[in-house]
Motif scaffolding. Structure first.
Motif, PDB file in Angstrom:
ATOM      1  N   MET B 469       8.289 -39.038  14.130  1.00 37.49           N
ATOM      2  CA  MET B 469       7.790 -37.945  14.911  1.00 37.49           C
ATOM      3  C   MET B 469       8.150 -38.290  16.408  1.00 37.49           C
ATOM      4  N   LEU B 510       0.813 -32.424  15.121  1.00 35.80           N
ATOM      5  CA  LEU B 510       1.658 -32.376  13.915  1.00 35.80           C
ATOM      6  C   LEU B 510       2.160 -30.879  14.269  1.00 35.80           C
ATOM      7  N   ILE B 514       5.602 -29.471  15.537  1.00 42.62           N
ATOM      8  CA  ILE B 514       6.721 -28.276  14.768  1.00 42.62           C
ATOM      9  C   ILE B 514       7.000 -27.318  15.659  1.00 42.62           C
ATOM     10  N   ILE B 517       9.522 -28.113  18.586  1.00 39.63           N
ATOM     11  CA  ILE B 517      11.052 -28.417  18.243  1.00 39.63           C
ATOM     12  C   ILE B 517      11.459 -27.144  18.063  1.00 39.63           C
ATOM     13  N   GLN B 518      10.907 -25.999  17.808  1.00 43.77           N
ATOM     14  CA  GLN B 518      11.505 -24.646  17.811  1.00 43.77           C
ATOM     15  C   GLN B 518      12.099 -24.295  19.306  1.00 43.77           C
ATOM     16  N   PRO B 521      15.057 -27.504  20.260  1.00 47.02           N
ATOM     17  CA  PRO B 521      15.432 -28.100  18.962  1.00 47.02           C
ATOM     18  C   PRO B 521      16.153 -29.496  18.913  1.00 47.02           C
TER      19      PRO B 521
ATOM     20  N   PHE C 151       7.996 -20.546   8.180  1.00 52.77           N
ATOM     21  CA  PHE C 151       8.537 -21.959   8.836  1.00 52.77           C
ATOM     22  C   PHE C 151      10.087 -21.770   9.185  1.00 52.77           C
ATOM     23  N   LEU C 154      11.203 -19.270  11.924  1.00 56.24           N
ATOM     24  CA  LEU C 154      11.209 -20.006  13.220  1.00 56.24           C
ATOM     25  C   LEU C 154      12.261 -20.955  13.478  1.00 56.24           C
ATOM     26  N   ALA C 155      12.274 -22.043  12.276  1.00 60.75           N
ATOM     27  CA  ALA C 155      13.097 -23.160  12.514  1.00 60.75           C
ATOM     28  C   ALA C 155      14.758 -22.653  12.461  1.00 60.75           C
ATOM     29  N   SER C 158      15.634 -20.658  15.571  1.00 62.22           N
ATOM     30  CA  SER C 158      15.778 -21.529  16.831  1.00 62.22           C
ATOM     31  C   SER C 158      16.891 -22.633  16.550  1.00 62.22           C
ATOM     32  N   VAL C 160      17.268 -25.148  14.558  1.00 62.45           N
ATOM     33  CA  VAL C 160      16.999 -26.472  14.107  1.00 62.45           C
ATOM     34  C   VAL C 160      17.709 -27.119  13.337  1.00 62.45           C
ATOM     35  N   ILE C 168      10.888 -32.128  11.012  1.00 65.52           N
ATOM     36  CA  ILE C 168       9.429 -31.178  11.105  1.00 65.52           C
ATOM     37  C   ILE C 168       9.336 -30.558   9.772  1.00 65.52           C
ATOM     38  N   GLN C 170       8.961 -32.695   7.231  1.00 69.45           N
ATOM     39  CA  GLN C 170       7.833 -33.902   6.951  1.00 69.45           C
ATOM     40  C   GLN C 170       6.713 -33.731   7.672  1.00 69.45           C
ATOM     41  N   ALA C 171       6.811 -33.100   8.814  1.00 67.55           N
ATOM     42  CA  ALA C 171       5.552 -33.266   9.804  1.00 67.55           C
ATOM     43  C   ALA C 171       4.718 -31.914   9.013  1.00 67.55           C
ATOM     44  N   LEU C 172       5.388 -30.913   8.656  1.00 64.34           N
ATOM     45  CA  LEU C 172       4.809 -29.724   7.929  1.00 64.34           C
ATOM     46  C   LEU C 172       3.939 -30.300   6.553  1.00 64.34           C
TER      47      LEU C 172
END
Lengths: 438, 534, 384
Positions: B469, B510, B514, B517-518, B521, C151, C154-155, C158, C160, C168, C170-172
């Motif tokens: 992370m 966390l 997330i 990062i949006q 990126p 999720f 958003l991802a 952007s 990502v 991320i 994994q973070a989720l």
């Protein structure tokens, strides 16, 4: 693709017949008695459970040296559930259905026991569970040789309240069912003894929590209000080392704010530099420092078995020692390893424990235990400062919880019920369960 | 309390007696045995009285006995009833000496001995008594320590002797502490005048006494105490803020240490090393092994463990690179799979070869305790050292990457492997060295972690996810990013924790990552130029 | 897009699909036959224990197919698919919990046991409706689907990508694990949900129910496989592969890449949810451990081991690894991690395309067979 050899002719049908109470054909005399060991040897719980696996193996070796049981040798069947809770259920099924073990010694965490429970009940196995736990359970197939909350938590709080004069309480625990339940019981108990809401602080942390700076600092602030303060810790395993380190470094010693722990024993202390912890407390039903010959014999045997001169013993090991001997005694009494007969024979069986007394199996499948309070010494041992005058019988259903205070458990005929409600006079939800299963 | 009074007096006399009359020894043996026998009782009240009597006896061996008693080392041979002092109480067989004569008696087993036990209450009494004695030693530091110990423990019996000491004391800090200790005692007795002496003190004992006084029946006292308390709370607020910041930086430094090696192997080389945590574990075990090799010198062992931990982990890294990673060139995601396998193997290896149990790593004297900034704010020393260590490692790594030939080559190979090779850089060698460097830094992190947490087979797993992370949050391939990310995540976590609780704080962090990062990126400090496009 | 019949029939035109379905259905039939027709003592008899175990493997296989769909064809290495699996599992678990009714140990007609002893007064709102099978089964799809939608929206919007996306995800799952551990959440904390009694009125302890669940899982796997195959062999699937191999170019060609990504990601999450829902009644427990990032990594390992980008490889990998785990944890409890770890290392190093790579190599040598899958070691992935 067929897991485990189908060619080993599993006696599945026989097992299900057994579960319905139909007598099974006696196994051939020359077959060894199979003892299943269900302890994690890898993953996060290996730290605690590996020694228990070795303990049972040692007890089996000792029993075999004395000629076995009923003229048959004992054989250990070891599997590794790898600290993976669903895998516990699978491995229990493997032990009972595939390996056809006569008894299982195993589990540590509550969740692993909960995972195994339906399997053991379905396949009518015997499980001896050696760890202190939250109570609120009584299964026909499980024998709880560790402490229930009334055999550990409540006497410890009594000691702090009466002998140390504690007025302000921090209940700190890892966020899972054992600390939650224990703290719930303690909260009710403390309030019943006139402790105010403001004098109780409850804190939960995740498993393996390693950064205790903030919490210890809060405890310190909480403790500087002019009343004697103590911490009742149900913090689990790995999180303890950083917790105690932080306590020591922030200068909280046992004389200021004693910590009484229910999950820290000799085995855990081997991983901690104990010098700053001297005087902190633990409540158990056994300490390695207990001064009895039986205990010294056990320690000597253990050291010889492990080949490690510094090997330590702890409370769950004693629980397995008691459980194993109770089971062996019940098998002798019943003259068979057949589950239903052993289940019936074991109630009332009494065997010596390691603290110089006797442990008896109660009708609720819990046992009688003395409660000892020990203070940590700088050599990683506990010095016993207090003990209950006599043994305490384990209570499956706490008297201090709203939902369970009316429940009792008695597995003897004619009641044969794990959750009998004395107010309604019925056997809780179990009755419907029995009805639907048959 | 009467007991303590006489105990203190007795010990004061004792010092005099011990110096003046060593002659009475031989005749005193029967008495000595009798006095020790009085200690051998189950009831703590009786034991307390026996200690009192012992102290009053003026026996020159009293201090030795009391210290042994405090350590649980005063024991009795079951068969002969002889009292012994255990010299070393680990293992099953202990070297012992006769308590009366001091004569060495060889080894005895636990089975043969009965311990004379004490509890916390008795220990506390013994401690304050010994602290009073310590007020007379030469070393001013020890005197301060003793005076601090006495805060909140002064009772009526000590007042007179302490006032004498206070008069004779030259060190202003000791004087201040003693005055406070006496004031706390007076406050406890209900003297409103004492509030003034404690006003503004950030000491928790003083605060405790004031809190108690604020609840008192006497309205004047209560009012005065409440006023003083409000004042103190005001001052403490700033302290708490600083403390939280320190906690955050400290947690952050741990994150940085854990992640910085990964920033090299993952960020620079593109290898997703799931065994990174296990390399840290190796570093921690190296510390343990060093302490085993140098018993009694934990500090030296710890210092030596720094290069040793680096080496062990670096060598393991080389083995992993040569054995596994070199075959996965151009398949970075598959390094994740293979190194995950390696991490399983390493964990089980430690369980099998060493032990599934955690190992004890001792904290050296100079790293335990805390550094007092003021009485309301002290910084724990072990974490302070780790914070400094993390910054040092970071600086060292920056130097290597920016100022050495290796660093230059690494950057060249990262940016354009083919071109770098064409320029005569031996890319394979650079790969090995880079991976060894990243792994070695993981080993260093392990050495540091051994001072904060468990040294056991699970050590690595607890940090691996956080490390990834941090690296990703900071921006892959950017060491500064890792530093800033680690420290800021640490501070955010600790600021949230008192307000949201430990679990929720972590979840919020966390979720923050997330969402962040949006927005960006490629992390906090995105890599620019060709290397970024990939 | 072509009409729906050709969309659905296309997968069956591929040899690999026919072969896979043939093997799977034959295996289901054989196991059923051996279980029912042979007496318990017979050497070829398949015990209930084995049937349940196989059922569990099959649900893992479905999960692996879901992961392969996004990893193998979309190039998204999700290290958080365990979250979708677990959400589906929790939805099913909540239904099973409500089915217990007043047969819990406290006999409370409404509240599950863990709520009774932790003093919950009433059922939290998000537990409402789970007493109805229909609602619960919809939630099995909806809960993971919605999470994936939000999720993914958003991802992907952007942009990502690569490692950032993996971390991320994994973070989720890590955040969800911590959340579900909390007892305040009302999902049973660390203990999770357990002690289930019956499903749709069938006693979960009876052999027939176990066999039924095994067959249902097998059928779900077959359907899931066909669905994934249909997706990847459609035009949509080709856009996905194009995205995987060169996202920027696909964008420049005028495709709204993020929409394709989102659609496939949501489908994959729902499949994972179904796998979780089938898994729970067979193992008898669902707890936050399924959210653990390590489990999600393991899923990826199954896919890699079997061979990504083939779908059937994912199935082979899941079955093989879990079978190995079962055998090793029983046969060599002290050393099984060495074997498992060694297997991961060796297969990754020696078999870059996994086991399916070996099979495809065999198939390709026959003149009639076309390579059914794109090359997994694509240039895009190499730079991720």
């Amino acid at each position: 693709m067929i897991p485990s050899s189908a060619s080993r002719s599993p006696r599945w049908l026989a097992a299900s017949l057994l579960s319905l109470g139909v007598a099974a054909p006696a196994l051939a005399q020359e077959d060894p008695i199979k003892v299943g060991i269900l302890h994690s040897l890898s993953g996060t719980m290996a730290i605690s459970e590996t020694v228990l696996k070795e303990t049972v193996e040692m007890l089996i070796a000792q029993q075999n040296a004395e000629g076995g049981l009923l003229g048959r040798q004992l054989e250990a069947v070891v599997v590794d559930p790898a600290s993976d809770w669903p895998l516990f259920a699978e491995k229990a099924r493997e032990l009972l259905a595939q390996q056809e073990v006569d008894v299982i010694f195993g589990n540590w965490t509550s969740v692993s026991r909960k995972s195994v429970l339906p399997v053991v009940e379905e396949l009518n196995g015997l499980l001896f569970y050696p760890v202190q736990y939250e109570g609120e359970e009584s299964s026909e197939n499980v024998f709880y040789t560790g402490a229930a909350p009334n055999q550990q938590a409540i006497p410890a709080v009594d000691y702090l309240m009466n002998e140390v004069g504690v007025e302000r309480w921090v209940l700190a625990g890892t966020d899972y069912v054992y600390p939650r339940t224990t703290n719930k019981i303690l909260e009710a108990y403390l309030k019943g003894h006139g402790v105010g809401e403001a004098d109780i602080m409850i804190n939960y942390t995740p498993f393996g929590h390693s950064d205790w700076q903030n919490i210890v600092s809060e405890i310190k602030a909480f403790g500087s209000e002019g009343k004697k303060t103590a911490v009742v810790s149900t913090i689990n395993g790995d999180a303890n080392v950083p917790f105690y380190r932080e306590l020591g470094n922030q200068g909280l010693d046992a004389a200021d704010i004693p910590v009484v722990a229910f999950s820290v024993g000799e085995q855990e202390l081997t991983g901690i530099d104990t010098a700053p912890l001297v005087g902190h407390l633990a409540a158990w039903n056994y300490f390695m420092s207990v001064d009895t010959d039986a205990n010294y014999d056990f320690i000597d045997a253990w050291i010889e078995y492990t080949g490690d001169d510094m090997a330590v013993t702890n409370d769950p090991m004693e629980a397995h020692y008691i459980g194993f001997h109770m089971w062996a005694e019940a098998v002798r009494k019943a003259g068979t390893t057949e589950v239903d007969a052993v289940k019936e024979a074991i109630i009332g069986v009494s065997v010596p424990n390691l603290t110089g007394g006797y442990a008896a199996m109660m009708p609720n499948h819990h046992i009688t235990k003395p409660v000892l309070i020990g203070e940590i010494q700088d050599n990683g041992q506990f010095s016993i400062v207090w003990e209950t005058p006599s043994t305490v019988a384990g209570d499956a259903w706490s008297d201090y919880l709203e939902g369970s205070k009316d429940l009792i458990s008695d597995w003897r005929a004619p009641m044969s019920c794990g959750n009998y409600n004395v107010v309604t006079g019925s056997c809780g939800g179990g009755e419907a369960e029995v009805a639907s299963a048959e | 309390m009467r007991m303590i009074r006489s105990l203190v007096r007795a010990l004061f006399c004792l010092v005099v007696v011990a110096l003046a009359a060593p002659a009475a020894l031989a005749a005193a043996d029967d008495d000595g045995q009798a006095r020790l026998e009085a200690l051998d009782t189950r009831a703590y009240a009786d034991k307390g009285e026996a200690i009192e009597a012992l102290a009053a006896s003026g026996d020159p061996r009293t201090r030795r006995w009391l210290e042994a008693l405090m350590d649980g080392k005063l024991q009795r041979h079951k068969e002969t009833g002889r009292f012994v002092v255990v010299l070393e109480n680990r293992g099953r067989h202990w070297p012992v000496a006769d308590a009366l004569t001091g004569e060495a008696l060889g080894e005895m087993s636990r089975r043969e001995l009965d311990r004379i036990g004490i509890n916390n209450a008795l220990r506390g009494r013994l401690q304050s008594t010994l602290a009073v004695l310590d007020l007379r030693v030469e070393d001013a530091g020890a005197r301060r320590e003793a005076a601090r110990d006495l805060l909140g423990r002064v009772d009526a019996a000590m007042v007179a002797p302490l006032e004498d000491v206070l008069e004779a004391e030259g060190d202003p800090e000791v004087r201040r502490l003693l005055a406070q200790g006496l004031a706390i005692h007076r406050l406890e007795r209900g003297e409103a005048a004492a509030v003034e002496a404690l006003a503004g003190s950030l000491n928790p004992e003083a605060r405790a006494a004031l809190s108690a006084a604020a609840r008192s029946e006497d309205p004047d006292l209560a009012e005065a105490a409440s006023g003083a308390l409000a004042d103190i709370e005001q001052k403490l607020r700033l302290n708490r803020g600083l403390e939280t910041l320190y906690f955050g930086l400290s947690l952050g430094s741990v994150l940085v240490l854990a992640a910085i090696g990964l920033a090299i192997t993952f960020g620079v080389m593109g290898v997703i090393n799931m065994a990174h945590g296990e390399l840290m574990m190796l570093g921690a075990y190296t510390t343990w092994a060093m302490q085993q090799l140098l018993p009694g010198q934990p500090g030296l062992a710890l210092l030596l463990a720094i290069p040793a931990g680096f080496l062990v982990a670096a060598l393991a890294g080389v083995a992993i690179e040569r054995g596994v990673i070199q075959f996965l060139k151009g398949r970075p995601l598959e390094t994740l799979l293979a190194t995950f396998g390696v991490s399983l193997i390493l964990q089980q290896l430690v369980r099998t070869v060493i032990s599934p149990l955690n190992r004890t790593v001792v904290t050296p004297e100079w790293m335990s305790g805390s550094l007092m900034i003021n009485e309301g704010l002290s910084l724990t020393l072990n974490r302070l050292y780790v914070l400094g260590f993390a910054l040092l490692v970071f600086a060292g790594l920056m130097l290597v990457m920016r100022r050495t030939r290796l660093g230059l080559e690494v950057r060249a190979v990262t940016q354009n492997r083919a071109m770098a090779r064409a320029m005569g850089i031996r890319a394979t060698r650079v790969d090995i060295l880079t991976f060894a460097l990243g792994s070695g830094v993981a080993g260093l992190a392990g050495v540091a972690l051994s001072q904060l947490t468990n040294v056991g087979p699970n050590l690595g797993q607890n940090y691996i996810i956080d490390s990834f992370m941090v690296v990703v949050f900071g921006g892959v391939g950017n060491l500064w990013g890792t530093l800033v990310a680690g420290l800021s995540l640490g501070v955010i976590n600790q600021v949230l924790e008192p307000w949201a609780g430990a679990v929720l704080a972590k979840i919020l962090v966390l979720v923050f990552i997330i969402l962040f990062i949006q927005k960006r990126p490629r992390g906090l400090f995105p890599q620019k130029g060709r290397a970024a496009e990939g | 897009m072509p009409d729906s019949t050709s969309w659905l029939s296309r997968p069956f035109r591929e040899r690999a699909t026919r072969l896979f379905l043939g093997v799977l259905l034959t295996a289901l039939a054989v196991v059923t036959l051996l279980h029912l027709a042979l007496p318990a003592g017979h050497p070829l008899h398949v015990s209930t224990y084995t049937v349940t175990l196989l059922g569990k493997y099959l649900s893992y296989a479905l999960l692996a197919v879901a992961v392969d769909l996004v990893w193998g064809y979309l190039g998204i290495l999700s290290l958080g698919h365990g979250a979708f699996f677990a959400l589906g599992g929790y939805a099913m678990g909540m239904y099973l919990m409500r089915q217990i009714g007043d047969r819990g140990v406290y006999g409370d007609p409404l509240l599950p046991d863990f709520m009774v002893f932790l003093d919950w007064d009433e059922l939290p709102w998000y537990w409402l409706g789970f007493d109805m099978a229909g609602f619960a089964f919809v939630m099995v799809l909806l809960a993971p689907g919605l999470l994936a939608l939000v999720f993914g929206f958003l991802a992907f919007r952007s942009r990502v990508t690569g490692v950032y996306l993996s971390i991320i995800t994994q973070a989720l799952t890590f955040a969800l694990m911590l959340a579900f551990f909390r007892n305040e959440m009302g999902f049973g904390g660390n203990n999770g949900l357990t002690d289930f009694k019956e499903l749709l009125g069938f006693d979960l302890r009876s052999d027939a129910t176990r066999l039924g669940l095994f067959l249902a899982t097998g059928v779900a796997l077959a359907l899931g496989y066909v669905l994934c195959r249909a997706i990847v062999s459609s035009k949509l699937g080709r856009v996905c592969v194009a995205t995987r191999d060169a996202e920027a170019r696909t964008r420049f060609l005028g495709y709204r890449v993020e929409r394709f990504q989102l659609f496939v990601f949501v489908v994959s999450a729902m499949l994972a949810g179904v796998a979780g829902a089938l898994y729970v009644p067979q193992v008898g427990i669902i707890n936050p451990g399924e959210f653990s990032p390590i489990f999600s990594i393991e899923i990826v390992l199954w896919v890699a081991l079997g061979g990504r980008g083939t779908l059937y490889g994912a199935v082979i990998g899941a079955l093989l690894v879990n079978y190995a785990k079962t055998v090793f944890t029983g046969a060599m409890p002290d050393a099984w991690l060495f074997a498992l770890g060694g297997m991961f290392v060796l297969v990754t190093v020696l078999l870059p395309k996994g086991i399916a790579g070996l099979l495809a190599y065999r198939l390709r040598r026959r003149p009639s067979a076309r390579p059914s899958s794109p090359d997994p070691a694509s240039p895009k992935e190499a730079s991720a």
